[in-house]
Write a protein that holds these residues in place. Sequence first.
Motif, PDB file in Angstrom:
ATOM      1  N   ALA A 187      15.100  11.176  -5.699  1.00  0.00           N
ATOM      2  CA  ALA A 187      13.800  11.298  -6.583  1.00  0.00           C
ATOM      3  C   ALA A 187      12.966   9.910  -6.297  1.00  0.00           C
ATOM      4  N   GLY A 188      13.698   9.181  -5.390  1.00  0.00           N
ATOM      5  CA  GLY A 188      12.911   8.001  -4.927  1.00  0.00           C
ATOM      6  C   GLY A 188      13.234   6.772  -5.964  1.00  0.00           C
ATOM      7  N   ASP A 189      14.102   6.587  -6.773  1.00  0.00           N
ATOM      8  CA  ASP A 189      14.547   5.803  -7.823  1.00  0.00           C
ATOM      9  C   ASP A 189      15.150   4.542  -7.401  1.00  0.00           C
ATOM     10  N   GLU A 190      16.064   4.740  -6.351  1.00  0.00           N
ATOM     11  CA  GLU A 190      16.850   3.688  -5.760  1.00  0.00           C
ATOM     12  C   GLU A 190      16.281   3.132  -4.570  1.00  0.00           C
ATOM     13  N   ASP A 191      16.730   1.956  -4.102  1.00  0.00           N
ATOM     14  CA  ASP A 191      16.414   1.329  -3.085  1.00  0.00           C
ATOM     15  C   ASP A 191      17.362   1.477  -1.986  1.00  0.00           C
ATOM     16  N   PHE A 192      17.123   0.946  -0.626  1.00  0.00           N
ATOM     17  CA  PHE A 192      17.861   1.483   0.421  1.00  0.00           C
ATOM     18  C   PHE A 192      19.360   0.824   0.253  1.00  0.00           C
ATOM     19  N   ASP A 193      19.645  -0.252  -0.219  1.00  0.00           N
ATOM     20  CA  ASP A 193      20.831  -0.646  -0.374  1.00  0.00           C
ATOM     21  C   ASP A 193      21.550   0.254  -1.489  1.00  0.00           C
ATOM     22  N   ALA A 194      21.019   0.601  -2.343  1.00  0.00           N
ATOM     23  CA  ALA A 194      21.575   1.438  -3.333  1.00  0.00           C
ATOM     24  C   ALA A 194      22.144   2.790  -2.886  1.00  0.00           C
ATOM     25  N   VAL A 195      21.308   3.418  -2.055  1.00  0.00           N
ATOM     26  CA  VAL A 195      21.383   4.665  -1.373  1.00  0.00           C
ATOM     27  C   VAL A 195      22.639   4.528  -0.464  1.00  0.00           C
ATOM     28  N   ARG A 196      22.265   3.693   0.462  1.00  0.00           N
ATOM     29  CA  ARG A 196      23.355   3.350   1.476  1.00  0.00           C
ATOM     30  C   ARG A 196      24.797   3.203   1.041  1.00  0.00           C
ATOM     31  N   SER A 197      24.933   2.515  -0.278  1.00  0.00           N
ATOM     32  CA  SER A 197      26.105   2.250  -0.936  1.00  0.00           C
ATOM     33  C   SER A 197      26.775   3.477  -1.284  1.00  0.00           C
ATOM     34  N   PHE A 198      25.840   4.318  -1.965  1.00  0.00           N
ATOM     35  CA  PHE A 198      26.347   5.591  -2.420  1.00  0.00           C
ATOM     36  C   PHE A 198      26.778   6.563  -1.397  1.00  0.00           C
ATOM     37  N   ALA A 199      25.917   6.470  -0.149  1.00  0.00           N
ATOM     38  CA  ALA A 199      26.627   7.204   0.849  1.00  0.00           C
ATOM     39  C   ALA A 199      27.534   6.743   1.515  1.00  0.00           C
ATOM     40  N   ARG A 200      28.101   5.574   1.487  1.00  0.00           N
ATOM     41  CA  ARG A 200      29.179   4.968   2.138  1.00  0.00           C
ATOM     42  C   ARG A 200      30.356   5.405   1.346  1.00  0.00           C
ATOM     43  N   ASP A 201      30.360   5.092  -0.073  1.00  0.00           N
ATOM     44  CA  ASP A 201      31.403   5.603  -0.868  1.00  0.00           C
ATOM     45  C   ASP A 201      31.575   7.345  -0.950  1.00  0.00           C
ATOM     46  N   VAL A 202      30.697   7.850  -0.614  1.00  0.00           N
ATOM     47  CA  VAL A 202      30.744   9.376  -0.442  1.00  0.00           C
ATOM     48  C   VAL A 202      31.795   9.601   0.809  1.00  0.00           C
ATOM     49  N   ALA A 203      31.476   8.762   1.901  1.00  0.00           N
ATOM     50  CA  ALA A 203      32.179   8.945   3.074  1.00  0.00           C
ATOM     51  C   ALA A 203      33.578   8.627   2.870  1.00  0.00           C
ATOM     52  N   ARG A 204      33.526   7.615   2.143  1.00  0.00           N
ATOM     53  CA  ARG A 204      35.003   6.937   1.967  1.00  0.00           C
ATOM     54  C   ARG A 204      36.054   7.768   1.093  1.00  0.00           C
ATOM     55  N   VAL A 205      35.319   8.464   0.177  1.00  0.00           N
ATOM     56  CA  VAL A 205      36.245   9.601  -0.227  1.00  0.00           C
ATOM     57  C   VAL A 205      36.743  10.750   0.685  1.00  0.00           C
ATOM     58  N   LEU A 206      36.023  11.054   1.521  1.00  0.00           N
ATOM     59  CA  LEU A 206      36.237  11.729   2.842  1.00  0.00           C
ATOM     60  C   LEU A 206      37.298  11.217   3.723  1.00  0.00           C
TER      61      LEU A 206
END
Length: 319
Positions: A187-206
């Motif tokens: 939706a464009g609410d988060e900045d790049f740092d927040a999006v990258r942090s979320f993506a990294r944590d998804v990858a950490r689960v995997l």
Amino acid sequence: MPEEDANGKTVTIDGHRLAISHRDKVLFPGTDQTKGDLIDYYDRVAATLVPHLADHPVSLQRFPDGLDGEGFYQKDAPAYFPDWIPRVPFPKREGGHFLAPRIDSRAALVYLANQAMITPHRYLSPADDLEHPDRMIFDLDPPEGREEDAEVRRAALDLRDLLAELSLTPWVQTTGSRGFHVVVPLAGDEDFDAVRSFARDVARVLVRRHPARYTLAQRKAQRRGRLFLDVLRNAYGATAVAPYAVRARAGAPVATPLSWSEVEGGAAPRDWTMRNLLRRLGQKADPWRDQGKHRYRLDAHRQSLTALLDREAPAGEED
């Protein structure tokens, strides 16, 4: 097809007269595909491709002398580009800015193909808000030294299933190179740092679930044959290959949006090329055509992601 002038060297598209030069110049040695073939491809795919590009600045990958010559990336639109090609003032972190072009019309796409733009690379944020990405991206390539399509297919499907646990529906495309991109519209609410942090944590689960299969190690020497879950593209100023873009590789492969059933059925990263993609579009609607209607706010899914992380034991590489 565009209206062609009598001399065959200019075309008129949407009221713009475009001079077309050196149609017979070979851009893809080995297949003898020419600049004219590239121009015709982009002209015919424009109705599908331009909506994916129109709201985003792009970086242009150009090869004026074909793949045998020297290519370069052009971020800054030169003064000789026609004024009807929009420019986006793109601030640099170190100060100043450049004028990124935007491809918002069929005429712009054809004009740039005539400039030997083989690949448009789309920025991850829209022109009107460069600080907030409207997509989260996972870049999946096979381990170094291997070209095993089954590995990247499995990674894409594992990632899809994990995102489904978070109530996120991702989209997938071939890169036209070695792997797949898995994309979550935002939706464009988060900045790049927040999006990258979320993506990294998804990858950490995997990685925690499959430590012998996946890694987040940036150094190739530390990956030890595991597939790298690359989330680094989720950064200000980063780009990703646009849907339906031709890649600057032998055979002119095309980055191709897929349905998940096609991935399950064995689709490979280089299955579609400049020669067969248009036939595909004649038989199958664009799988990404409704992507913009499905946008997520990641903060609504953070609690679920944290719970998944807490449930899985840390992987050895996190020590």
